[in-house]
Design an enzyme around this catalytic site. Structure first.
Site, mmCIF file in Angstrom:
data_model
loop_
_atom_site.group_PDB
_atom_site.id
_atom_site.type_symbol
_atom_site.label_atom_id
_atom_site.label_comp_id
_atom_site.label_asym_id
_atom_site.label_seq_id
_atom_site.Cartn_x
_atom_site.Cartn_y
_atom_site.Cartn_z
ATOM 1 N N TYR A 153 -1.985 4.281 -3.948
ATOM 2 C CA TYR A 153 -1.170 5.474 -3.675
ATOM 3 C C TYR A 153 -1.493 6.583 -4.672
ATOM 4 O O TYR A 153 -1.323 7.760 -4.379
ATOM 5 C CB TYR A 153 0.316 5.117 -3.700
ATOM 6 C CG TYR A 153 1.194 6.114 -2.976
ATOM 7 C CD1 TYR A 153 0.952 6.443 -1.646
ATOM 8 C CD2 TYR A 153 2.266 6.730 -3.611
ATOM 9 C CE1 TYR A 153 1.749 7.355 -0.973
ATOM 10 C CE2 TYR A 153 3.080 7.638 -2.953
ATOM 11 C CZ TYR A 153 2.811 7.946 -1.639
ATOM 12 O OH TYR A 153 3.601 8.852 -0.975
ATOM 13 N N LYS A 160 5.387 12.481 -5.312
ATOM 14 C CA LYS A 160 6.617 12.081 -4.626
ATOM 15 C C LYS A 160 7.758 11.857 -5.615
ATOM 16 O O LYS A 160 8.934 12.074 -5.278
ATOM 17 C CB LYS A 160 6.378 10.814 -3.796
ATOM 18 C CG LYS A 160 5.482 11.029 -2.590
ATOM 19 C CD LYS A 160 6.141 11.897 -1.526
ATOM 20 C CE LYS A 160 5.318 11.885 -0.237
ATOM 21 N NZ LYS A 160 5.929 12.705 0.832
#
Length: 252
Positions: A153, A160
């Site tokens: 990720y 995020k």
């Protein structure tokens, strides 16, 4: 539940988009929705979907282009005069930066990811605030990688995380106006945006193996929760990250 409500849904790219799953359920519960499309190439895929759900408005929006977001909200003001909810379901990171180590990401790539994935939500909130004359709801999409390290990720984890922190501060700042703010955090879904993550099939397999239900969620399940958050039944909630991942985030 949402009859008489009007809202803007950002991020529909095709029928598999999380944003489209949200738009379908918001319409099913009675809301009027406006959709956006990224550019002329994307419009050919989004326009038929807008027709399918009888969207009230279909507007172009590339958040990296100066003035486009203002034009969207100006159109909503002209046509509707008010706004009840905004669903922000867009994210982007340059592939080279996304596939590399966090410590190796370029400044330009990091700033672009932050602009599209995080700051655009802040800008939408600023433009939506004067239209939410009777209160409203702002919802963005996050992922478990904001809170814990998820293999591959990479740079999107810090981005995020910034988005989720922004949700909490926005909830505090806008609460007095009756505006509630949420991040929805679905489990991994096979969307076009997710396909940019390296070894995404491994992430899917991990989610199925480790979640209590040993399954993935789907965009309809995400849409139902978003409809709940946009409606009166969630009036006592704000500032939360709401997981929709079949319990995966609870597993050590």
């Amino acid at each position: 539940m949402l009859k008489g409500k009007r809202g803007l849904v950002i991020g529909v790219a095709n029928a598999d988009s999380i944003a489209y799953g949200c738009a379908v359920k918001l319409r099913a519960f009675g809301a009027d929705v406006a959709l956006t499309y990224l550019n002329d190439k994307a419009k050919q895929y989004v326009a038929p979907l807008a027709d399918q759900i009888d969207a009230s408005l279909l507007l172009p929006l590339d958040v990296t282009q100066p003035g486009q977001m203002q034009s969207v909200f100006d159109r909503i003001r002209a046509d509707w005069g008010r706004l009840d909810f905004v669903i922000h379901s867009i994210a982007f990171a340059p592939r080279a930066d996304l596939h590399g180590r966090v410590v190796d990401c370029s400044q330009a790539g990091f700033l672009q990811a932050m602009q599209v994935s995080c700051h655009s939500f802040l800008e939408m909130a600023r433009l939506a605030e004067p239209l939410m004359t009777q209160g409203g709801t702002l919802i963005t999409m996050s992922y478990y990688g904001a809170d814990k390290v998820v293999n591959n990720y990479n740079m999107m984890g810090p981005v995020k995380a910034a988005l989720e922190a922004s949700v909490r501060y926005m909830a505090k700042e806008l609460g007095a106006q009756g505006i509630r703010v949420f991040a929805v955090s679905p489990g991994p879904l096979r969307t076009r945006a997710a396909s940019g993550i390296a070894q995404f099939d491994e992430l899917i397999d991990m989610a199925v193996t480790r979640s209590p239900g040993q399954r993935l969620v789907d965009i309809a399940e995400v849409g139902r929760v978003v409809a709940f958050l946009a409606g009166p039944a969630s009036s006592g909630m704000t500032g939360d990250v709401v997981y929709i991942d079949a319990g995966l985030h609870n597993m050590a």
